[in-house]
Write a protein that holds these residues in place. Structure first.
Motif, PDB file in Angstrom:
ATOM      1  N   TYR A  37      37.974  42.482  33.502  1.00  0.00           N
ATOM      2  CA  TYR A  37      37.705  42.449  35.096  1.00  0.00           C
ATOM      3  C   TYR A  37      36.521  42.529  35.602  1.00  0.00           C
ATOM      4  O   TYR A  37      35.491  42.005  34.689  1.00  0.00           O
ATOM      5  CB  TYR A  37      37.960  44.725  34.578  1.00  0.00           C
ATOM      6  CG  TYR A  37      37.156  45.466  36.043  1.00  0.00           C
ATOM      7  CD1 TYR A  37      37.897  45.924  36.731  1.00  0.00           C
ATOM      8  CD2 TYR A  37      35.765  45.727  36.343  1.00  0.00           C
ATOM      9  CE1 TYR A  37      37.959  46.111  38.456  1.00  0.00           C
ATOM     10  CE2 TYR A  37      35.585  46.611  37.345  1.00  0.00           C
ATOM     11  CZ  TYR A  37      36.347  46.825  38.241  1.00  0.00           C
ATOM     12  OH  TYR A  37      35.877  47.384  38.789  1.00  0.00           O
ATOM     13  N   LYS A  68      35.379  43.124  39.313  1.00  0.00           N
ATOM     14  CA  LYS A  68      35.199  44.331  40.595  1.00  0.00           C
ATOM     15  C   LYS A  68      35.907  43.694  42.617  1.00  0.00           C
ATOM     16  O   LYS A  68      36.679  44.094  42.718  1.00  0.00           O
ATOM     17  CB  LYS A  68      34.285  45.002  40.629  1.00  0.00           C
ATOM     18  CG  LYS A  68      34.221  45.842  41.970  1.00  0.00           C
ATOM     19  CD  LYS A  68      33.397  46.889  43.156  1.00  0.00           C
ATOM     20  CE  LYS A  68      33.389  47.840  43.900  1.00  0.00           C
ATOM     21  NZ  LYS A  68      31.839  48.560  43.636  1.00  0.00           N
ATOM     22  N   MET A  71      44.886  48.720  36.544  1.00  0.00           N
ATOM     23  CA  MET A  71      43.377  48.527  35.543  1.00  0.00           C
ATOM     24  C   MET A  71      43.384  49.014  34.083  1.00  0.00           C
ATOM     25  O   MET A  71      44.679  49.762  33.926  1.00  0.00           O
ATOM     26  CB  MET A  71      42.692  50.385  36.308  1.00  0.00           C
ATOM     27  CG  MET A  71      41.246  49.683  35.147  1.00  0.00           C
ATOM     28  SD  MET A  71      40.193  48.396  35.685  1.00  0.00           S
ATOM     29  CE  MET A  71      39.002  48.688  34.904  1.00  0.00           C
ATOM     30  N   GLY A  72      43.218  48.336  33.352  1.00  0.00           N
ATOM     31  CA  GLY A  72      43.396  49.365  31.884  1.00  0.00           C
ATOM     32  C   GLY A  72      42.601  49.913  31.399  1.00  0.00           C
ATOM     33  O   GLY A  72      41.697  50.276  31.992  1.00  0.00           O
ATOM     34  N   SER A  73      43.320  51.092  30.709  1.00  0.00           N
ATOM     35  CA  SER A  73      42.110  52.327  29.545  1.00  0.00           C
ATOM     36  C   SER A  73      40.621  51.076  28.891  1.00  0.00           C
ATOM     37  O   SER A  73      41.235  49.511  29.251  1.00  0.00           O
ATOM     38  CB  SER A  73      42.550  52.553  28.070  1.00  0.00           C
ATOM     39  OG  SER A  73      43.650  51.408  27.233  1.00  0.00           O
ATOM     40  N   GLY A  74      40.034  51.976  28.091  1.00  0.00           N
ATOM     41  CA  GLY A  74      38.753  51.521  27.836  1.00  0.00           C
ATOM     42  C   GLY A  74      39.157  52.424  27.230  1.00  0.00           C
ATOM     43  O   GLY A  74      39.561  53.137  26.176  1.00  0.00           O
ATOM     44  N   GLU A  75      37.804  51.775  25.731  1.00  0.00           N
ATOM     45  CA  GLU A  75      37.607  51.841  24.095  1.00  0.00           C
ATOM     46  C   GLU A  75      36.495  51.196  23.788  1.00  0.00           C
ATOM     47  O   GLU A  75      36.020  50.864  24.405  1.00  0.00           O
ATOM     48  CB  GLU A  75      38.307  51.364  23.300  1.00  0.00           C
ATOM     49  CG  GLU A  75      38.795  50.233  23.799  1.00  0.00           C
ATOM     50  CD  GLU A  75      39.600  49.018  22.876  1.00  0.00           C
ATOM     51  OE1 GLU A  75      39.328  48.532  21.388  1.00  0.00           O
ATOM     52  OE2 GLU A  75      41.400  49.648  22.938  1.00  0.00           O
ATOM     53  N   TYR A 119      36.480  46.166  29.768  1.00  0.00           N
ATOM     54  CA  TYR A 119      37.893  46.130  30.283  1.00  0.00           C
ATOM     55  C   TYR A 119      38.604  45.197  30.672  1.00  0.00           C
ATOM     56  O   TYR A 119      37.992  44.244  31.561  1.00  0.00           O
ATOM     57  CB  TYR A 119      36.969  46.999  32.412  1.00  0.00           C
ATOM     58  CG  TYR A 119      36.767  48.654  31.418  1.00  0.00           C
ATOM     59  CD1 TYR A 119      38.123  49.430  31.970  1.00  0.00           C
ATOM     60  CD2 TYR A 119      35.291  48.499  31.445  1.00  0.00           C
ATOM     61  CE1 TYR A 119      37.937  51.064  31.285  1.00  0.00           C
ATOM     62  CE2 TYR A 119      35.042  50.272  30.982  1.00  0.00           C
ATOM     63  CZ  TYR A 119      36.904  51.316  30.997  1.00  0.00           C
ATOM     64  OH  TYR A 119      36.680  52.639  31.281  1.00  0.00           O
ATOM     65  N   GLN A 120      39.338  45.727  31.165  1.00  0.00           N
ATOM     66  CA  GLN A 120      40.833  44.511  31.336  1.00  0.00           C
ATOM     67  C   GLN A 120      41.837  45.031  33.114  1.00  0.00           C
ATOM     68  O   GLN A 120      42.229  46.420  32.734  1.00  0.00           O
ATOM     69  CB  GLN A 120      41.839  43.970  30.818  1.00  0.00           C
ATOM     70  CG  GLN A 120      41.430  43.444  29.583  1.00  0.00           C
ATOM     71  CD  GLN A 120      41.655  43.516  28.360  1.00  0.00           C
ATOM     72  OE1 GLN A 120      43.082  43.693  28.282  1.00  0.00           O
ATOM     73  NE2 GLN A 120      41.761  42.082  27.508  1.00  0.00           N
ATOM     74  N   PHE A 121      42.392  44.117  33.701  1.00  0.00           N
ATOM     75  CA  PHE A 121      43.818  45.104  34.581  1.00  0.00           C
ATOM     76  C   PHE A 121      44.889  44.087  34.713  1.00  0.00           C
ATOM     77  O   PHE A 121      44.513  42.903  33.700  1.00  0.00           O
ATOM     78  CB  PHE A 121      42.793  44.907  35.845  1.00  0.00           C
ATOM     79  CG  PHE A 121      42.490  43.594  36.562  1.00  0.00           C
ATOM     80  CD1 PHE A 121      43.832  43.064  37.512  1.00  0.00           C
ATOM     81  CD2 PHE A 121      40.999  42.781  36.894  1.00  0.00           C
ATOM     82  CE1 PHE A 121      43.294  41.786  37.993  1.00  0.00           C
ATOM     83  CE2 PHE A 121      41.521  41.585  36.958  1.00  0.00           C
ATOM     84  CZ  PHE A 121      41.957  41.115  37.769  1.00  0.00           C
TER      85      PHE A 121
END
Length: 147
Positions: free
Chosen positions: A83, A85, A123-127, A132-134
């Protein structure tokens, strides 16, 4: 006894191709001034190509089903990016425009795959303790063409 000269083997010639330096670029601008610009942060590339659909050509006299290859089925191509922006927003703007974009996927050995398609960005999930990835999905309308 005849002496045979043994040549050294370069095992790296048989080791495959490292993914490092694989690049995905998208055409920027319009007309003759349009150029491909690399999309930064590429982390994963999908399989390119697709299997043809099977067309059933079985007759009532056949004991087994018979098929011929039909039209190749291209799934959407999903690329994963780290990710950023600016990159995410730029691709989201292409999606919002509803226009198709032209892409080039360049492999480290110089092979290039070009294709055109509609863009979807997710948008990817977060942990915990994760980056973060997309995902950029391209619904291919033309290609892939290899050079």
């Amino acid at each position: 006894m005849k002496k045979t000269k043994i040549l050294p083997m370069n095992l790296q010639l048989f080791a495959g191709l490292l993914t490092k330096d694989t690049k995905l670029s998208m055409k920027q601008g319009t007309g003759e001034s349009a150029t491909f610009k690399e999309i930064e942060g590429l982390q994963a590339v999908p399989e390119i190509g697709g299997d043809p659909e099977q067309v059933d050509v079985t007759t009532l006299k056949d004991a087994n089903k018979k098929y011929i290859s039909g039209i190749q089925d291209m799934d959407s191509l999903e690329f994963t990016f780290l990710y950023d922006k600016t990159v995410f927003s730029g691709l989201k703007a292409v999606q919002t425009s509803g226009k198709e974009a032209q892409f080039e996927l360049e492999y480290p050995d110089g092979a290039v795959c070009s294709f055109t398609g509609g863009v979807t960005v997710k948008m990817g999930s977060g942990e915990v303790n994760g980056a973060y990835q997309f995902t950029l999905s391209v619904t291919v309308s033309d290609g892939p063409d290899w050079a």
